[in-house]
Every structure is written in structure tokens, then in C-alpha cells.
Design an enzyme around this catalytic site. Structure first.
Site, PDB file in Angstrom:
ATOM      1  N   PHE A  59      -0.721  -3.250  -8.582  1.00 24.93           N
ATOM      2  CA  PHE A  59      -0.607  -4.181  -8.441  1.00 24.93           C
ATOM      3  C   PHE A  59       0.471  -4.957  -7.991  1.00 24.93           C
ATOM      4  O   PHE A  59       0.392  -6.455  -8.053  1.00 24.93           O
ATOM      5  CB  PHE A  59      -2.221  -5.309  -8.990  1.00 24.93           C
ATOM      6  N   ARG A  60       1.444  -4.457  -8.488  1.00 23.15           N
ATOM      7  CA  ARG A  60       2.338  -4.626  -8.510  1.00 23.15           C
ATOM      8  C   ARG A  60       3.377  -5.502  -9.304  1.00 23.15           C
ATOM      9  O   ARG A  60       3.919  -6.828  -8.707  1.00 23.15           O
ATOM     10  CB  ARG A  60       2.829  -5.006  -6.730  1.00 23.15           C
ATOM     11  N   ASN A  89       4.125   1.857 -13.525  1.00 23.47           N
ATOM     12  CA  ASN A  89       5.163   1.961 -13.326  1.00 23.47           C
ATOM     13  C   ASN A  89       5.774   1.013 -11.836  1.00 23.47           C
ATOM     14  O   ASN A  89       5.932   0.262 -11.506  1.00 23.47           O
ATOM     15  CB  ASN A  89       5.274   3.359 -11.910  1.00 23.47           C
ATOM     16  N   LYS A 137      -0.656   7.191 -19.914  1.00 30.72           N
ATOM     17  CA  LYS A 137       0.229   7.270 -18.118  1.00 30.72           C
ATOM     18  C   LYS A 137       1.766   8.626 -18.509  1.00 30.72           C
ATOM     19  O   LYS A 137       2.946   7.636 -18.801  1.00 30.72           O
ATOM     20  CB  LYS A 137       0.142   6.456 -17.010  1.00 30.72           C
ATOM     21  N   HIS A 168       0.791  12.241 -13.551  1.00 30.03           N
ATOM     22  CA  HIS A 168       1.329  12.371 -11.932  1.00 30.03           C
ATOM     23  C   HIS A 168       2.087  14.528 -12.117  1.00 30.03           C
ATOM     24  O   HIS A 168       3.468  14.128 -13.247  1.00 30.03           O
ATOM     25  CB  HIS A 168       1.851  11.268 -11.972  1.00 30.03           C
ATOM     26  N   HIS A 227      -4.183  11.640  -8.666  1.00 29.27           N
ATOM     27  CA  HIS A 227      -4.411  12.438  -7.327  1.00 29.27           C
ATOM     28  C   HIS A 227      -3.745  14.437  -7.109  1.00 29.27           C
ATOM     29  O   HIS A 227      -3.116  14.403  -5.804  1.00 29.27           O
ATOM     30  CB  HIS A 227      -3.560  11.823  -6.341  1.00 29.27           C
ATOM     31  N   ASP A 302      -5.487   4.829  -5.956  1.00 23.53           N
ATOM     32  CA  ASP A 302      -4.418   4.902  -5.558  1.00 23.53           C
ATOM     33  C   ASP A 302      -3.665   4.036  -4.890  1.00 23.53           C
ATOM     34  O   ASP A 302      -2.031   4.162  -4.410  1.00 23.53           O
ATOM     35  CB  ASP A 302      -2.800   6.867  -5.234  1.00 23.53           C
ATOM     36  N   HIS A 306       2.821  -2.106   0.312  1.00 16.42           N
ATOM     37  CA  HIS A 306       4.565  -1.960  -0.037  1.00 16.42           C
ATOM     38  C   HIS A 306       4.228  -3.615   1.215  1.00 16.42           C
ATOM     39  O   HIS A 306       3.515  -3.459   2.786  1.00 16.42           O
ATOM     40  CB  HIS A 306       4.807  -0.749   0.884  1.00 16.42           C
TER      41      HIS A 306
END
Length: 423
Positions: A59-60, A89, A137, A168, A227, A302, A306
């Protein structure tokens, strides 16, 4: 509020009845023909399933031009998603308690759905615990700042804890070797650089360390592979699951790795650039089979929004990632209508298993908060990115005809219209 004429999915059965929700947002009663002097919503025999959980979103936080907790959560409502787990991240990365709780405060203030946060693991902070973190994570390839395990020899010590780790899995050394062989000049080059081997070797690295922990330690880590995109990685995980005694492994796949493949790379351009990248058709098929035979535990989006102007740039300057929280439910239901998975498979990977893995209560039971996804399995329509509530109004699935949509989303007792009411 009374939800009338429901077909409720519960314990792999369909129960017909009404759902009465009290003023506190809790399920007061589930029964047939409930009589009440209250707001009545006739959902006309639509299916009511435990609130969908999207266990992998971005959600940035800190990059609000791309998305924020308000727009991301409204996108969740539109997509039939009641719960989401946000990744660490960010800029800066969530690798300290101070940043974690600052982000959590903003999340609680702005989000309209139930959002949980993961904490980022580094080579220096891995022994720490964060009480409110849903999971920890691990990035095996460069992410943001120090949010990256560069020295794989430390993985054994990192994983030797009673924690839930989300990984990941792309191998940094394989990618670095590929960068010597390939120039990033075309969209397919992105797939070559971050190739199948990069995922497989990363999974092997994790498995090697888990086997040592299983033999030598009394710790019981739970490793959740994010993923997974290749048939070989899926096979390796299936095999080791049968061997490990004290360690749990679960597997997540995404709709874009189920539906899209390398043959589409040049056509999709930036809308087909994500990490892990597009794979082969055989991998698409293997992931679907994995859902049916339960080698795949969950589907997550995921969701990685952007700016459209950035996604339209050339391959070198186009960022990786696509929005997905508004398409995860219809794309999964579409698999049901194509006869590729069952309805109960869909509910297992969207609702039931994520709830178990991440300890989220989304059960349709009296006394519980009403977090419900109401779906019309027969509704046909087009995915239209212009109708997205996300700030990222684009999708590789834009214009696709699909069958099966969320029509209402109930968040803690409040009912909202979802995408299926509009398309």
C-alpha cells in the site's frame, strides 16, 4: 442490518439462511426467515463466503503518489477483500520497531479494511520480535535499503526461530550471473535475467537450511513462500513438506502467474513486468494443478501499484509490479467457472487457508465481527481498470471477460458495494 436470502459457505457446505448483524458490527444470528425491524438487504441467493484475505499487498506507505492506506483499502473493498497484509519494503524499509509502529498508526487511522503489517528481516535485526507483526519478511534479493539477506550463510540462524517467515525467493547469485549474459533491452530479457533457476535455487537454499534446523534444533519455524511461480519450485516444496517433522511450509501463488506467461511479454510491455517475472505456459498449468491438489495453500495478489507514467516507460526504467487487489477475486472465481478448480478450492485459497496461516478470524459465526465477501458466481463482465479505486488504474487484465465477481464487501459489519455492482 439483515442480509436476506443468503447462501452461506461454511465448512465446505452451502447453508441457506439470513445473517443478522448488530449495531456493533457483530453477527447476532444466522437462521432462516429472520424477522426484524431493521435495514434489510436482499442479496438474492448470492454466495456469502468468509471475508477474503489478500496476504500480500504493497500500500506504498511513504510513496503516497502511488497508493496510500485509504486508496488501497478502498480498492480492497471494491475487490471483495476484507483483510490485507502489507509488506515492509517501504521507503524507508520497516526494519525497526519505531518505523513499524509509526506505519501501524497511519494504517489504523486511514484504512477502511482490516490491514496487518509484516516486519522486515535484516542481517542485523533478525533476533528481534515485534508483537504486532503478522509475519517476518525475508528478501533473498536486493529490495530497499538493508532489507535484504545478502549473506545466505546466515539463513540458518535467521530461520531457527519460532516465527512465521514470508520469503521472497529469488537467488541473488543466479540473477547476478544472468546480468553478465543478458542486456535489459526487451521485455523478455527481464524474464531471462530473473529466470526460473533464480527461484528454484533460492528455494533450494531455504530448504537446505530448514533440513538442518529440523534435524538439529527444537525450534519450529513456519516458512511461507511468497509468489511461487515455477513448477520445479512447487515440486521441491511438495517433496520437502513430506520430509520435515517440525517445520511447516506453505505456498502462495498470484493470479498473474496463473494466467500470464512469457508468450505475452512483448504485448503486455510494462504491464507484464513484475518480480518474479512471467514464466512458461507449463508453469501456469502447474500452479492451477497445485491449487487442486493442495500443494498451493493461498492465492494473494502481490498488489504493487505504480504511477501509470512510470509503467509506460521503456523496459530499463519501468518499475516492477502491478495492482491486483481488485482482480484477485474475479480472476479466482473465473477459474471456478472454467472448471479448472472447484468453488471450495477457491474459498480455501482466498479465505480459509490465509486465515489459518496468519491467525485471522474471518469465520461466519454468531458473535464474530461480520467480515464477509458476497459473490455472484454467475455474473459475467469485463475487468475495467477505469473503475478501480486504487490510484493505479491499469492492469494486464484490463478488458478481459471473466465470470464471477464480488458484489458486496462487509467490513466489521458495514456493507459496501463491490466491483461486481458496477461492471
Amino acid at each position: 442490518m439483515l442480509l436476506k436470502n443468503c447462501r452461506i459457505i461454511k465448512d465446505n457446505k452451502i447453508i441457506e439462511g439470513d445473517i443478522l448483524i448488530d449495531e456493533n458490527g457483530r453477527i447476532k444470528k444466522i437462521a432462516k426467515d429472520i424477522k426484524v425491524d431493521d435495514e434489510i438487504i436482499d442479496i438474492k441467493n448470492s454466495l456469502v463466503i468468509p471475508g477474503v484475505i489478500d496476504a500480500h499487498v504493497h500500500f506504498r506507505w511513504g510513496e503516497e503518489k502511488k497508493e496510500d492506506f485509504l486508496s488501497g483499502s478502498l480498492a480492497g473493498i471494491n475487490g471483495g477483500v476484507c483483510f490485507a497484509i502489507d509488506m515492509p519494503n517501504n521507503k524507508p524499509p520497516i526494519t525497526t520497531k519505531e518505523l513499524f509502529y509509526k506505519k501501524l498508526e497511519d494504517c489504523k487511522k486511514d484504512s477502511k479494511i482490516n490491514v496487518f503489517l509484516n516486519f522486515g528481516v535484516t542481517e542485523n535485526n533478525y533476533l528481534g520480535t515485534v508483537e504486532d507483526a503478522k509475519a517476518y519478511k525475508i528478501f533473498m534479493v536486493k529490495s530497499v535499503g538493508d532489507l535484504f539477506i545478502e549473506d545466505y550463510s546466515k539463513l540458518k540462524d535467521i530461520l531457527n526461530q519460532n516465527k512465521l517467515f514470508c520469503i521472497h525467493a529469488e537467488h541473488k547469485d543466479v540473477i547476478n550471473e544472468n546480468l553478465k549474459k543478458y542486456q535489459l533491452n526487451s521485455w523478455i530479457d527481464h524474464c531471462k535475467i530473473r529466470d526460473e533457476k533464480s527461484e528454484v535455487e533460492a528455494v533450494k537454499e531455504v530448504i537446505k537450511n530448514l533440513k538442518i534446523i529440523d534435524r538439529q534444533s527444537n525450534k519450529k519455524p513456519h516458512v511461507h513462500f511468497c509468489h511461487i511461480s515455477t513448477k520445479e519450485a512447487l515440486y521441491l516444496i511438495k517433496k520437502v513438506r513430506q520430509e520435515l517433522k517440525n517445520i511447516k511450509i506453505t505456498v502462495e501463488v498470484t493470479p498473474h502467474h496463473i494466467y500470464l506467461n512469457k508468450d505475452m511479454a512483448e504485448e503486455l510491455k510494462g504491464f507484464g513486468k513484475f518480480n518474479p517475472p512471467l514464466r512458461e505456459k507449463d508453469d501456469n498449468i502447474a500452479l492451477i494443478k497445485g491449487i487442486v491438489n493442495k500443494d498451493v495453500d493461498i492465492i494473494a495478489s502481490d498488489h504493487a501499484p505504480h504511477l501509470l507514467e512510470d509503467k509506460l516507460k521503456n523496459v530499463k526504467n519501468c518499475p516492477s509490479g502491478i495492482p491486483g487487489i481488485e482482480t484477485i477475486v474475479p480472476l479466482t472465481l473465473n477459474l471456478v467457472n472454467k472448471g479448472l478448480i472447484s468453488l471450495f478450492d477457491a474459498i480455501r485459497v482466498l479465505s480459509k487457508n490465509p486465515a489459518k496461516i496468519f491467525n485471522i478470524n474471518n469465520k461466519i459465526e454468531e458473535g464474530n465481527l461480520a467480515n464477509l465477501t458476497i459473490i455472484d458466481l454467475k455474473k459475467e463482465g469485463k475487468i475495467n481498470a477505469e473503475l478501480f479505486k486504487s490510484k493505479a488504474k491499469f492492469s494486464p487484465f484490463d478488458g478481459w471477460e471473466v465470470k464471477g465477481f464480488p458484489i458486496y464487501t462487509v467490513i466489521n459489519g458495514t456493507l459496501y458495494e463491490a466491483y461486481g455492482c458496477k461492471c
